[in-house]
Design a protein around this motif. Structure first.
Motif, PDB file in Angstrom:
ATOM      1  N   PRO A   1      42.310  58.371  20.713  1.00  0.00           N
ATOM      2  CA  PRO A   1      41.441  57.130  21.335  1.00  0.00           C
ATOM      3  C   PRO A   1      40.297  57.383  21.797  1.00  0.00           C
ATOM      4  O   PRO A   1      39.778  58.546  22.363  1.00  0.00           O
ATOM      5  CB  PRO A   1      42.358  56.450  22.426  1.00  0.00           C
ATOM      6  N   GLN A   2      39.342  56.554  21.658  1.00  0.00           N
ATOM      7  CA  GLN A   2      37.905  56.503  22.310  1.00  0.00           C
ATOM      8  C   GLN A   2      38.108  56.097  23.604  1.00  0.00           C
ATOM      9  O   GLN A   2      38.725  55.140  24.143  1.00  0.00           O
ATOM     10  CB  GLN A   2      37.020  55.559  21.262  1.00  0.00           C
ATOM     11  N   LEU A   3      37.554  56.754  24.519  1.00  0.00           N
ATOM     12  CA  LEU A   3      37.607  56.461  25.880  1.00  0.00           C
ATOM     13  C   LEU A   3      36.623  55.497  26.303  1.00  0.00           C
ATOM     14  O   LEU A   3      35.308  55.464  25.944  1.00  0.00           O
ATOM     15  CB  LEU A   3      37.440  57.842  26.688  1.00  0.00           C
ATOM     16  N   PRO A   4      36.908  54.497  27.121  1.00  0.00           N
ATOM     17  CA  PRO A   4      35.960  53.631  27.827  1.00  0.00           C
ATOM     18  C   PRO A   4      34.835  54.113  28.827  1.00  0.00           C
ATOM     19  O   PRO A   4      35.312  55.297  29.430  1.00  0.00           O
ATOM     20  CB  PRO A   4      36.930  52.477  28.547  1.00  0.00           C
ATOM     21  N   ASP A   5      33.638  53.740  28.587  1.00  0.00           N
ATOM     22  CA  ASP A   5      32.584  54.378  29.376  1.00  0.00           C
ATOM     23  C   ASP A   5      32.736  53.820  30.749  1.00  0.00           C
ATOM     24  O   ASP A   5      32.251  54.541  31.802  1.00  0.00           O
ATOM     25  CB  ASP A   5      31.217  53.875  28.756  1.00  0.00           C
TER      26      ASP A   5
ATOM     27  N   THR B   1      38.867  50.606  34.076  1.00  0.00           N
ATOM     28  CA  THR B   1      39.366  50.096  35.094  1.00  0.00           C
ATOM     29  C   THR B   1      40.312  50.933  35.782  1.00  0.00           C
ATOM     30  O   THR B   1      40.609  52.220  35.019  1.00  0.00           O
ATOM     31  CB  THR B   1      40.224  48.848  34.753  1.00  0.00           C
ATOM     32  N   PRO B   2      40.847  50.818  36.785  1.00  0.00           N
ATOM     33  CA  PRO B   2      41.880  51.732  37.551  1.00  0.00           C
ATOM     34  C   PRO B   2      42.990  51.876  36.886  1.00  0.00           C
ATOM     35  O   PRO B   2      43.632  53.126  36.757  1.00  0.00           O
ATOM     36  CB  PRO B   2      42.081  50.926  38.844  1.00  0.00           C
ATOM     37  N   ALA B   3      43.326  50.834  36.215  1.00  0.00           N
ATOM     38  CA  ALA B   3      44.691  50.513  35.363  1.00  0.00           C
ATOM     39  C   ALA B   3      44.459  51.805  34.076  1.00  0.00           C
ATOM     40  O   ALA B   3      45.268  52.452  33.691  1.00  0.00           O
ATOM     41  CB  ALA B   3      45.117  49.548  34.913  1.00  0.00           C
ATOM     42  N   GLN B   4      43.103  51.681  33.712  1.00  0.00           N
ATOM     43  CA  GLN B   4      42.936  52.757  32.564  1.00  0.00           C
ATOM     44  C   GLN B   4      42.784  54.226  32.811  1.00  0.00           C
ATOM     45  O   GLN B   4      43.190  55.079  31.979  1.00  0.00           O
ATOM     46  CB  GLN B   4      41.495  52.266  31.769  1.00  0.00           C
ATOM     47  N   VAL B   5      42.387  54.319  34.038  1.00  0.00           N
ATOM     48  CA  VAL B   5      42.278  55.642  34.492  1.00  0.00           C
ATOM     49  C   VAL B   5      43.759  56.051  34.727  1.00  0.00           C
ATOM     50  O   VAL B   5      44.077  57.227  34.589  1.00  0.00           O
ATOM     51  CB  VAL B   5      41.394  55.701  35.853  1.00  0.00           C
TER      52      VAL B   5
ATOM     53  N   PRO C   1      44.579  47.729  16.608  1.00  0.00           N
ATOM     54  CA  PRO C   1      45.634  48.286  16.321  1.00  0.00           C
ATOM     55  C   PRO C   1      45.829  49.650  16.331  1.00  0.00           C
ATOM     56  O   PRO C   1      44.755  50.507  15.886  1.00  0.00           O
ATOM     57  CB  PRO C   1      46.077  47.910  14.844  1.00  0.00           C
ATOM     58  N   THR C   2      46.853  50.386  16.680  1.00  0.00           N
ATOM     59  CA  THR C   2      46.946  51.847  16.874  1.00  0.00           C
ATOM     60  C   THR C   2      47.703  52.334  15.725  1.00  0.00           C
ATOM     61  O   THR C   2      48.512  51.612  15.091  1.00  0.00           O
ATOM     62  CB  THR C   2      47.515  52.454  18.218  1.00  0.00           C
ATOM     63  N   PRO C   3      47.741  53.512  15.204  1.00  0.00           N
ATOM     64  CA  PRO C   3      48.793  54.066  14.253  1.00  0.00           C
ATOM     65  C   PRO C   3      50.121  53.681  14.717  1.00  0.00           C
ATOM     66  O   PRO C   3      51.098  53.343  13.930  1.00  0.00           O
ATOM     67  CB  PRO C   3      48.463  55.506  14.026  1.00  0.00           C
TER      68      PRO C   3
ATOM     69  N   LEU D   1      45.331  52.123  27.726  1.00  0.00           N
ATOM     70  CA  LEU D   1      44.082  52.831  27.907  1.00  0.00           C
ATOM     71  C   LEU D   1      42.774  51.968  27.133  1.00  0.00           C
ATOM     72  O   LEU D   1      41.703  51.956  27.486  1.00  0.00           O
ATOM     73  CB  LEU D   1      44.158  54.455  27.229  1.00  0.00           C
ATOM     74  N   THR D   2      43.146  51.587  26.010  1.00  0.00           N
ATOM     75  CA  THR D   2      41.979  51.008  24.965  1.00  0.00           C
ATOM     76  C   THR D   2      42.222  49.372  24.977  1.00  0.00           C
ATOM     77  O   THR D   2      41.283  48.847  24.385  1.00  0.00           O
ATOM     78  CB  THR D   2      42.303  51.762  23.551  1.00  0.00           C
ATOM     79  N   SER D   3      43.030  48.946  25.649  1.00  0.00           N
ATOM     80  CA  SER D   3      43.097  47.226  25.635  1.00  0.00           C
ATOM     81  C   SER D   3      41.797  46.692  26.169  1.00  0.00           C
ATOM     82  O   SER D   3      41.470  46.966  27.021  1.00  0.00           O
ATOM     83  CB  SER D   3      44.235  46.876  26.532  1.00  0.00           C
ATOM     84  N   PRO D   4      41.397  45.679  25.372  1.00  0.00           N
ATOM     85  CA  PRO D   4      39.919  45.136  25.901  1.00  0.00           C
ATOM     86  C   PRO D   4      40.409  44.148  26.810  1.00  0.00           C
ATOM     87  O   PRO D   4      41.628  43.688  27.080  1.00  0.00           O
ATOM     88  CB  PRO D   4      39.671  44.517  24.593  1.00  0.00           C
TER      89      PRO D   4
END
Length: 328
Positions: free
Chosen positions: A164-168, A171-175, A291-293, A281-284
């Motif tokens: 995945p592309q990591l967010p710049d 959020t704490p949940a994404q970390v 969609p992921t594979p 990690l990638t949820s907007p």
């Protein structure tokens, strides 16, 4: 101002608003041209040195390193191009630093807001992750997990789509999701060959390259349905999915093949844990996730199950087994 006017090192420093030490520092490094030497051997500087000194100060204010300042000055005939290169490089560097700071801030908020009993465990997870974070462990995981001897171009394409592309600005949940994903993909393999799909095993007569090429096409066809949050259904995406499996086995897409494929896929090991963490990690912030594979694979398997149920609703159908968290 006359081009013939010259100043002593002290006069130049006063005009530029810097110290004599600063002028001497840049002069000793060849960044300031000397117009002449006095009878006593003291340096004399002209208007060109003042212009250069002001340019140097401006660049240093932007934290441009002295060697890069020197390279800009050396390209005096193409100063605009040199400045553009230096500014672009500093922006990239600053962007990386800002990303690292945002990840650290989100990590600290994660520790601050979590229950005290979970803090030590989360700290261990986060402590294993570099800042800014790297996806190298995920890429390595996929290169180990994929079957051997796939074409290099196919491996590269799969890895690019799976990592995945990591967010710049996470959020704490994404970390937390990334830290768990990093731990999952960088840990030792805990399974044996039973942790791999049937098509990965050697000596079975499968053609994995044919399968994975076809799966990538099927995932792309299923993506619009996933984005629209449509229920799994028969159609072009499912036909492509089944056809990829059939061609990889050197057979045709028939009703009997679909029944056997449905049973096999229901029994195969899964890495749903990876895709669940990728989704977190990638949820907007709003709207459905991209969609992921993994999501496309699940949707297509469910579409195959639904099609088989519709054609053969009687008892005896296998249910899909729980996903595996084996990382191998």
């Amino acid at each position: 101002m006359s081009p013939d006017v010259t100043w002593s090192i002290g006069e130049l420093a006063e005009r530029a608003g810097v110290t004599v030490k600063t002028v001497r520092f840049y002069s000793d490094r060849g960044l300031l041209p000397e117009a002449a030497r006095s009878g006593g051997g003291h340096r004399r500087y002209g208007p060109e040195a003042l212009d250069r000194l002001r340019l140097i100060r401006s660049l240093r204010t932007l934290d441009v390193p002295v060697p890069d300042v020197g390279r800009v000055l050396e390209r005096g005939d193409v100063l605009e191009d040199a400045l553009e290169d230096v500014v672009a490089g500093k922006l990239r560097e600053l962007g990386s630093q800002l990303t690292a700071l945002r990840w650290r801030e989100a990590a600290l908020r994660l520790l601050q807001d979590c229950p005290p009993g979970e803090r030590a465990g989360r700290l261990r997870l986060i402590g294993a992750v570099s800042t800014p974070p790297s996806t190298a462990a995920m890429a390595g995981f996929w290169r180990r997990w994929l079957p051997p001897r796939l074409p290099a171009r196919l491996v590269s394409a799969i890895v690019e789509e799976a990592v995945p592309q990591l967010p710049d600005d996470p959020t704490p949940a994404q970390v937390l999701a990334f830290a768990r994903l990093h731990a999952f993909t960088s840990g030792p393999c805990t399974g044996d060959d039973r942790g791999q799909p049937e098509v990965h095993r050697t000596g079975k007569g499968y053609r994995p390259a044919v399968l994975y090429d076809g799966l990538r096409e099927a995932f792309a066809l299923a993506a619009p349905d996933l984005r629209a949050q449509r229920a799994p259904r028969p159609g072009e995406a499912l036909d492509c999915f089944v056809s990829a499996h059939a061609r990889a086995r050197g057979t045709r897409d028939t009703a009997a093949f679909r029944r056997s494929l449905g049973a096999q896929l229901a029994a195969e090991p899964r890495i749903d844990h990876y895709w669940q963490l990728v989704a977190e990690l990638t949820s907007p912030p709003s709207g459905p996730p991209e969609p992921t594979p993994g999501a496309a694979y699940d949707w297509l398997c469910a579409a195959l199950d639904a099609a088989l149920d519709a054609s053969d609703p009687g008892p005896g159908r296998r249910t899909r087994e729980p996903s595996s968290s084996t990382n191998c």
